[in-house]
Design a protein around this motif. Structure first.
Motif: not given
Length: 367
Positions: A301-320
């Motif tokens: 349902l979500g993806m890990w990556g890095v944000d604009d600051d290069g910090s690890p971040a998880w974002v929800l892709v599908a509807a909650e």
């Protein structure tokens, strides 16, 4: 494997042992950060396997062996009965981390056999020696797979691979990537299509990172594009790894492998499976007997990556609140496999005979 860390080229293994300490590349941080994780106790090593600090059949097997070595050293002052109980509990803990890759079970069982002979001090030495032997066998098998499999890759060959069966999945070199490495070093001009491999993206995160370190030309593609590139005649062969191979040649590997194999057959593309003897389970008759790990819905349902600051971040892709299913592996029937690339040679159909001939009548219990 060759790694560029801060502009410095280094040769490192995926994991190694220093006394009671097990060190490993933290694969959760790649490709954006290169970090080494350390475990001091077998329970910590088990947690590292479960939480995918490292992954891949060979690496899991070696980590399991190292975890047993840690347990043996932890229990070295116990009487024989206490030592045996401690080792049995450690084996259960390590076996319970991930159910599909058979290398883990073979490694733990081999270490248990080494723990069953002689005085306790001798048993400790035996388990540690067995764990180190498993690690070296992993490296030798990967090397031989690369030497043999590299001969299947001609000049200008375009190879498609799924998931990560490279150095990060073993001690070094890998299985599916080992023939590619050898072909590249022989000047064959190989090009690699890298399936991104949802949901954890081991292809785009790990395989692409390894190929970039080696300077091997490649492109990441979404999993659903593999058929299009085959249909266009842009793929010459497929090489994947395996987490378990049944006695009849059925293959458990990262989910999506089965579909890739079917597409390869439909488009007349050879489909090879690269795997060492530790991945073959002759005590398992067919793929129907292999337990398929199912992981948490959040990976889908979500993806890990890095944000604009290069910090690890998880974002929800599908509807909650969206439901999801997440099998980590699938089973490719043996009929779709062109050949197995192993340290004992290239195995071709009929697989019950060629597998038994190469690896003997060995069941799940060991090597």
């Amino acid at each position: 494997m060759r790694v560029n860390v801060g502009g410095e080229i280094r040769e490192v293994r995926t994991l190694w042992r220093e006394g009671r300490t097990v060190r490993m590349i933290d694969q959760r941080r790649l490709p954006h950060s290169f970090e080494i994780a350390s475990t001091e106790h077998h329970a910590e090593t088990a947690a590292a396997i479960r939480d995918m600090v490292l992954r891949g059949a060979g690496a899991i097997g070696v980590a399991g062996a190292y975890g047993m070595a840690q347990a043996a050293m932890e229990a070295g002052d116990l009487p024989p009965e206490g030592f045996e109980g401690y080792m049995a509990a450690a084996a259960d803990r390590l076996r319970g981390t991930r159910p599909t890759a058979v290398n883990l079970f073979h490694a733990v069982d081999r270490c248990l056999r080494a723990a069953a002979r002689g005085p306790v001090a001798e048993r400790v030495r035996g388990v540690v020696a067995e764990a180190d032997a498993i690690a070296e066998e992993d490296l030798l098998a990967s090397t031989r797979i690369g030497e043999l499999g590299g001969e299947l890759i001609g000049d200008g060959c375009r190879v498609l691979t799924h998931c990560n069966a490279g150095a990060l999945a073993f001690i070094d070199l890998g299985t599916a990537l080992s023939p590619i490495r050898f072909a590249h070093r022989r000047g064959r001009g190989v090009f690699v299509f890298v399936d991104e491999t949802r949901p954890r993206c081991q292809g785009s995160k790990l395989t692409a990172w390894e190929l970039r370190q080696e300077g091997i030309p490649h492109a990441v593609i979404v999993d659903g594009a593999a058929g299009l590139f085959m249909q266009r005649g842009e793929v010459d062969l497929v090489i994947v790894g395996a987490d378990r191979v049944a006695a009849n040649g059925d293959v458990a590997n990262k989910v999506g492998t089965y579909g890739t194999a079917v597409l390869a057959r439909e488009n007349g593309v050879p489909f090879y499976v690269a795997a060492p003897g530790m991945t073959f389970d002759l005590g398992c008759g067919t793929g129907d007997e292999i337990e398929i790990e199912e992981r948490g819905a959040e990976e889908v349902l979500g993806m890990w990556g890095v944000d604009d600051d290069g910090s690890p971040a998880w974002v929800l892709v599908a509807a909650e609140g969206t439901p999801a299913r997440n099998p980590a592996f699938d089973i490719t029937p043996a009929r779709y496999v062109t050949a197995f690339i192993t340290e004992r040679g290239i195995l071709r159909p009929p697989y019950p005979e060629s597998i038994a001939g190469a690896f003997g009548l060995r069941g799940r219990g060991g090597n």
